[in-house]
Design an enzyme around this catalytic site. Structure first.
Site, mmCIF file in Angstrom:
data_model
loop_
_atom_site.group_PDB
_atom_site.id
_atom_site.type_symbol
_atom_site.label_atom_id
_atom_site.label_comp_id
_atom_site.label_asym_id
_atom_site.label_seq_id
_atom_site.Cartn_x
_atom_site.Cartn_y
_atom_site.Cartn_z
ATOM 1 C CG HIS A 68 35.821 39.239 39.663
ATOM 2 N ND1 HIS A 68 35.921 39.026 38.305
ATOM 3 C CD2 HIS A 68 35.129 40.392 39.814
ATOM 4 C CE1 HIS A 68 35.300 40.020 37.667
ATOM 5 N NE2 HIS A 68 34.811 40.849 38.559
ATOM 6 C CG HIS A 123 30.578 41.489 40.815
ATOM 7 N ND1 HIS A 123 29.939 41.590 39.602
ATOM 8 C CD2 HIS A 123 31.858 41.873 40.595
ATOM 9 C CE1 HIS A 123 30.794 42.020 38.695
ATOM 10 N NE2 HIS A 123 31.981 42.199 39.270
ATOM 11 C CD GLU A 124 34.424 42.730 43.332
ATOM 12 O OE1 GLU A 124 35.418 42.161 42.855
ATOM 13 O OE2 GLU A 124 33.806 43.633 42.710
ATOM 14 C CG HIS A 131 37.484 33.284 36.693
ATOM 15 N ND1 HIS A 131 37.395 34.322 35.811
ATOM 16 C CD2 HIS A 131 37.716 32.189 35.943
ATOM 17 C CE1 HIS A 131 37.568 33.859 34.583
ATOM 18 N NE2 HIS A 131 37.764 32.571 34.639
HETATM 19 ZN ZN ZN Z 1 33.754 42.655 38.248
#
Ligand code: ZN
Length: 681
Positions: A468, A464-465, A471
């Site tokens: 980010h 998940h991290e 991105h």
């Molecule tokens: Zn998040």
């Protein structure tokens, strides 16, 4: 030279000392205010080059320097650093407030927008100018002086009210304690929870165990305590915090009413019909009605599954636990027992298969395959010996970005997992400034000479991290304001992170990432299948609960009249009657502790959780169609979503990638609610 003022490369962690913070911040604030003074002078042309760029440069310097301080305050906290951080924070906050209300800047941005040069800007530059104007307007910059004064007065009052809301909740939480001395009362509670509870009692010179309403104590009680009366007592205390059932000065009920009235007034001053309309102005969702339709559709699809989930756990509790009536304080307890019975494996068992030396390279390999990149270890100054640093390169060997990874928990680090920007991509003096990210987690460090091992949940968190992070790192935008995660709508920002989590449930991705820490054996298919089956346990009930909170939040800020005869609690009851399957007792005061919307940033935005899940699941479904490791689909995701950052609306990026608007089917299918044979009706 102050190391915090050296922007020539990576942050100079080796040279950092708390005493360099104040001089650096003071100097940057003086310089930045001088820049603002200069660029707002009438003689300065309203062009990107003369006006926006110097402003952007100045704000970037402050952001980078203060970013290092904030980062270290989160990961290497010490009394000296905390003091340096807290004493400089008000100065920095004050500067940003000035920036957001500066009439000279607003006038200049308006002139730039209206000028002949605007059409010659790139779309990213145009988006930045439009975002600036929008934010000035939403901050009340266009109001007449008396209205502006009222707007400001409301803002200040609202920030007091929300901070009181959370203080009350914290005080009420802290004020409660329940002590037990009879071992029979503690039956069922896990060892580590009991150990902590005993320590807490001992610290006060009391015998037995101290139970509190803080999550590490409250949640295990609800989940594991065999004593039903204990669960009921704790439940009642928890759901009545900061309500009329406790101390009057901690009652959040009047605060809720005042917050809602003021938010509506503020929205109306700006010409919006409701606070929800105001809140959505800078979000991806177009209108409150669109969000309501979305939530209602999701509710209609999830309800049959939620009813089935409830029937199952009710039947199980009756037949196997002797609980004839399933009460609110039985739900977590009975569900945990049912889960254990149905999927007999433990997180501890799974954990042995995910040693760090397999997991990190496995995750990197996935990214290398999808995007044609290489990730390699590199050298950099770090803030702790456990921190590692990596470079991402493209096929031609060009540097794309770099990132720090700080995996382990330690006393000086705040909890949770998060990604932060160290350096943001932009083009400066015709050269690309490569982005740099921090990835921070709180996993257990290696012990007894063995590598660290991660639970599957932790692997999910890491993905998940890193989502980010990608991105931020894979953006191709040349201008700060919309580069990477900057300028991305609040309800779309979790798309790339949740998207990455999907890969943790792919056998082909996961299996090569596993090797039992003692035997070296890979994860077996049989155990993986059990994990998959357990993944969607009670997803119907969980979905419906999230929808209940989302609808309550949205309606409260849209068609609810805070000055009318009904209370927020009445509205919540209405919403529950429409969508919920499980009803709490009448004394439940959930609104009084819903801090997301009354003291967090989620007002009329709680739906964002589900909204972004729909986007990420639907984006991932194109990979399912084309092959989950298909590099062409990967390239397209990079080009249309990751690379674009905030330079265009998230919906446009989504449609460019997916070829159509988002649909909720993929999320329902991933959550085990895909319909078809055997689906409940
Ligand atoms: Zn998040």
């Amino acid at each position: 030279m102050n190391p915090l003022l050296d922007f020539s490369g990576l942050p100079r962690f080796a040279d950092f000392k708390p005493e360099i913070v104040a001089p650096a911040v003071d100097r940057l604030l003086v310089e930045n205010r001088a820049v603002i003074e200069r660029v707002t002078a009438p003689s300065v042309p309203c062009t990107w080059h003369d006006f926006v760029r110097p402003l952007e440069d100045a704000n970037e310097r402050l952001r980078r320097a203060w970013g290092v301080v904030g980062h270290l305050n989160s990961v290497m906290n010490s009394p000296e650093l905390r003091e340096a951080y807290n004493s400089n924070l008000p100065k920095v906050t004050q500067y940003y407030t000035e920036l957001g209300q500066h009439e000279g800047l607003f006038a200049k941005f308006k002139a730039l927008r209206a000028g002949a040069g605007f059409e010659g800007l790139t779309s990213a530059q145009k988006k930045i100018v439009d975002n600036e104007l929008r934010d000035f307007r939403l901050g009340g910059a266009e109001l007449t002086p008396p209205r502006k004064a009222r707007f400001k007065e409301i803002s200040e009052r609202l920030s007091q009210l929300s901070s009181r809301f959370s203080d009350n909740l914290l005080d009420a939480t802290n004020a409660f304690a329940h002590y037990i001395t009879d071992a029979a009362d503690a039956a069922g509670l896990p060892e580590d929870v009991l150990a902590a509870a005993r320590e807490a009692a001992q610290a006060e010179g009391r015998p037995g165990w101290k139970l509190t309403l803080h999550a590490p104590s409250y949640l295990p009680v609800m989940q594991y305590a065999d004593r039903r009366g204990l669960r009921e007592l704790m439940y009642r205390a928890y759901v009545t915090r900061a309500s009329e059932f406790g101390k009057t000065e901690w009652d959040n009920t009047p605060l809720i009413a005042e917050i809602l009235v003021l938010r509506r007034e503020q929205a109306r001053l700006l010409g919006f019909a409701s606070f929800a309309e105001y809140s959505l102005e800078a979000k991806m969702a177009e209108s409150p009605q669109q969000v309501l339709d979305f939530l209602n559709e999701l509710a209609a699809q999830a309800q049959p599954y939620a009813r089935r989930d409830l029937e199952e756990v009710t039947g199980f509790a009756r037949d196997e636990l002797g609980l004839d009536e399933l009460e609110a304080w039985d739900l977590a307890y009975a569900s945990e027992k049912l889960r254990l019975k149905r999927y007999d494996f433990s997180d501890q068992e799974v954990k042995q298969y995910f040693p760090e030396p397999r997991v990190l390279p496995g995750m990197f390999k996935l990214v290398e395959t999808l995007y044609g990149l290489t990730i390699e270890a590199a050298e950099a100054p770090v803030w702790h010996p456990d921190v590692r640093f990596f470079s991402i390169r493209d096929r031609a060997g060009g540097l794309v970005g770099q990132f720090f990874v700080d995996l382990y928990a330690r006393p000086s680090k705040r909890g949770g997992a998060w990604m932060d920007e160290a350096v943001t991509r932009r083009v400066k003096e015709e050269r690309v400034q490569a982005p740099v990210a921090y990835l921070n987690c709180n996993f257990s460090a290696p012990v007894a000479g063995k590598p660290a091992v991660f639970t599957h949940d932790e692997v999910n968190t890491l993905f998940h991290e890193f989502g980010h992070g990608l991105h931020h790192l894979l953006t191709r935008v040349d201008y700060l304001g919309v580069s990477g995660i900057n300028g991305v709508e609040w309800d779309a920002v979790e798309l790339p992170s949740q998207f990455m989590e999907n890969f943790c449930w792919e056998w082909d991705v996961l299996r090569p990432m596993t090797a039992h820490v003692d035997t070296g054996m890979p994860l077996s298919r049989a155990l993986f299948d059990k994990m998959l089956a357990a993944k969607n346990f009670q997803s119907g009930m969980q979905t419906v609960r999230q929808i209940e909170f989302s609808l309550f939040d949205l309606q409260l800020h849209h068609d609810f009249d805070p000055a009318g005869g009904k209370s927020a609690l009445d509205l919540l009851d209405d919403v529950r009657r429409r969508v919920a399957v499980m009803f709490p007792p009448a004394y439940n005061r959930f609104p009084n502790n819903f801090s997301h919307i009354f003291s967090g940033g989620y007002a009329a935005g709680y739906y964002s959780y589900k909204w972004a899940e729909v986007l990420s699941a639907d984006a991932y479904s194109l990979f399912e169609e084309n092959g989950v490791l298909d590099p062409e689909t990967g390239q397209r995701f990079w080009n249309e979503v990751l690379a674009m950052g905030g330079s265009r609306p998230a919906l446009e990026s989504f449609v460019a990638f997916r070829g159509r608007e988002p649909k909720i089917e993929a999320l329902m299918r991933h959550s085990g609610m895909g319909g078809g044979a055997g689906a409940p009706t």
